[in-house]
Scaffold this active site. Structure first.
Site, PDB file in Angstrom:
ATOM      1  N   ARG A   8     -46.126 -65.999  49.992  1.00 65.09           N
ATOM      2  CA  ARG A   8     -45.691 -67.006  50.947  1.00 65.09           C
ATOM      3  C   ARG A   8     -44.178 -67.036  51.152  1.00 65.09           C
ATOM      4  NH1 ARG A   8     -47.197 -71.972  52.201  1.00 65.09           N
ATOM      5  NH2 ARG A   8     -45.152 -71.954  53.143  1.00 65.09           N
ATOM      6  N   ASP A  68     -55.361 -75.041  57.218  1.00 69.26           N
ATOM      7  CA  ASP A  68     -55.004 -76.446  57.005  1.00 69.26           C
ATOM      8  C   ASP A  68     -55.735 -77.277  58.041  1.00 69.26           C
ATOM      9  OD1 ASP A  68     -52.956 -78.146  55.339  1.00 69.26           O
ATOM     10  OD2 ASP A  68     -53.017 -78.977  57.357  1.00 69.26           O
ATOM     11  N   ARG A 118     -58.442 -76.716  47.071  1.00 65.95           N
ATOM     12  CA  ARG A 118     -57.052 -76.286  46.902  1.00 65.95           C
ATOM     13  C   ARG A 118     -56.897 -75.215  45.828  1.00 65.95           C
ATOM     14  NH1 ARG A 118     -52.966 -79.466  49.321  1.00 65.95           N
ATOM     15  NH2 ARG A 118     -53.932 -80.572  51.038  1.00 65.95           N
ATOM     16  N   ARG A 140     -50.373 -73.452  45.750  1.00 66.18           N
ATOM     17  CA  ARG A 140     -49.159 -73.469  44.932  1.00 66.18           C
ATOM     18  C   ARG A 140     -49.349 -73.338  43.436  1.00 66.18           C
ATOM     19  NH1 ARG A 140     -46.842 -78.701  47.590  1.00 66.18           N
ATOM     20  NH2 ARG A 140     -49.065 -79.082  47.380  1.00 66.18           N
ATOM     21  N   TYR A 179     -53.506 -89.140  60.946  1.00 69.65           N
ATOM     22  CA  TYR A 179     -52.239 -88.396  60.936  1.00 69.65           C
ATOM     23  C   TYR A 179     -51.569 -88.469  62.309  1.00 69.65           C
ATOM     24  CZ  TYR A 179     -52.273 -85.928  56.421  1.00 69.65           C
ATOM     25  OH  TYR A 179     -52.199 -85.616  55.096  1.00 69.65           O
TER      26      TYR A 179
END
Ligand code: CP3
Length: 363
Positions: free
Chosen positions: A53, A89, A40, A44, A172
């Site tokens: 973004r 992702d 990661r 962010r 998921y």
């Protein structure tokens, strides 16, 4: 095993990344310095990420080759890390296949229809085979283009491709969204074993084809993320999930790139993860690296495992923790420094940069 040649222009085949510290460590060879990258790292925690973004949905960004390449490159430029991790992702191959999934900010992947019955599995899109020119192969073109753009900029710094592991993807899909203990997925394994096996077969194929597309387009290594495998006992992992992970990782075996297998909370699974087609193991922050090397019989280069929670510690304490990770990592046949799980969104980029400098100046 026949070793199908990578395209001659591939950065590993042409020698561009073959002597990089990352590729050397993953081969168990000495390199110019101890390599480091961060799970990661693209995202962010970087102001330049938030900037590019703005106004673009997560999955839209992943399927925009120029944007995905730019975001992959941002942390390499800023930190001088030894690898780019492809900005994408784990649900991107599912989206590309036509599954109705979105990533909701602050939540994670959310599916329009959970997959819980054999009819649900049978209704999943047909995936085909690598390079068959079918719908899924064609839908992966933005991925291949993003990888090509990225590796052209990265030069001698390798790009790591990745996929979500079949268990994490299936969990998921069964829940339709993130779940705390993955109970419905873990129940399905035993209540409806044929449905579970069929779903894992599908997610393994999706993950394997996603990895293969990234490697053929220029990735010099891959990582399979099994974020949730730690919720399984060793025997359940072996009975219900290991074969799927092996299928996904072995989908690139003939291409000769290193295959890193990471799971969070999974010290108890390291030996079995090593038997799931991996050539290197990612270790989360709970298991010291010397302990991980001992458990796995010194058979695997290891990756890890700075505790992400330490990034906010006083500088001297963080430095001592990183030094300890470097010391313990020396007991593995190769060591790639990383965090023991993903970068927290509020990580301070200056602190991250100082860790990279510390690692690179280590003898
Ligand atoms: O820097 C990198 O590591 C590269 C890109 C990357 C992302 N997701 C980008 C992303 C990688 C390797 C992933 C993998 C991923 N995605 C995993 C496995 C790794 C792990 O953490 O265990 C999982 C479980 C996912 C699913 C997912 N996607 C979650 C749980 C979230 C967070 C949702 C939120 O907002 O809290 C995402 C979204 C996501 N994936 C973001 C990024 C940069 C944030 C989206 C944004 O910035 O809007």
């Amino acid at each position: 095993m026949t070793v199908a040649a990578l395209p001659a222009s591939h950065p590993l085949a042409s020698g561009t990344t073959a002597e990089s510290p990352l590729v050397a460590a993953l081969d168990g060879r000495p390199g110019a310095h101890r390599p480091v990258w961060f799970m990661r790292q693209a995202g962010r925690s970087l102001p330049e990420y938030l900037e590019v973004r703005r106004g673009t949905q997560m999955l839209e960004a992943c399927l925009n080759p120029e944007l995905a390449a730019e975001i992959t490159l941002q942390p390499v430029r800023r930190y001088g890390v030894d690898a780019g991790i492809f900005f994408s992702d784990i649900v991107v191959p599912l989206k590309a296949a036509g599954v109705d999934v979105e990533i909701e900010p602050g939540v994670g992947p959310v599916f329009a229809t959970p997959v819980q019955t054999m009819a649900d599995v049978e209704a999943l899109p047909h995936l085909g085979t690598a390079g068959d020119g079918g719908d899924f192969d064609a839908a992966l073109e933005p991925i291949r283009e993003a990888v090509r753009l990225t590796v052209a900029e990265l030069g001698s710094t390798p790009m790591i491709g990745f996929a979500g592991a079949p268990f994490t993807l299936a969990a998921y899909m069964v829940h339709g969204r993130p779940s705390r203990d993955h109970m419905a997925a873990r129940e399905l394994m035993w209540a409806e074993p044929e449905v579970w096996d069929a779903l894992v077969a599908w997610t393994s194929q999706a993950a394997g084809l996603f990895l293969r597309a990234q490697v053929l387009a220029g990735a010099s290594a891959v990582q399979l993320f099994d974020s949730w495998a730690g919720s399984l006992s060793e025997s359940t992992y072996v009975a219900k999930c290991q074969a799927g992970s092996r299928d996904a990782l072995l989908a690139v075996e003939d291409l000769g790139v290193a295959r890193i297998h990471f799971a969070a909370n999974a010290g108890h699974l390291l030996v079995q993860m090593g038997r799931a087609g991996a050539t290197a193991l990612g270790v989360d922050y709970r298991t010291p690296l010397d302990e991980a090397a001992r458990i796995t019989g010194g058979a695997f280069p290891l990756q890890g495992n700075i505790d992400p929670a330490m990034l906010g510690a006083p500088a001297a304490q963080l430095e001592a923790h990183v030094a300890d990770v470097l010391h313990r990592g020396s007991s593995a046949p190769g060591h790639v420094v990383n965090l023991g799980h993903g970068m927290p969104p509020h990580a301070n980029p200056d602190v991250v940069k100082s860790i990279v400098e510390q690692i690179h100046s280590h003898d």
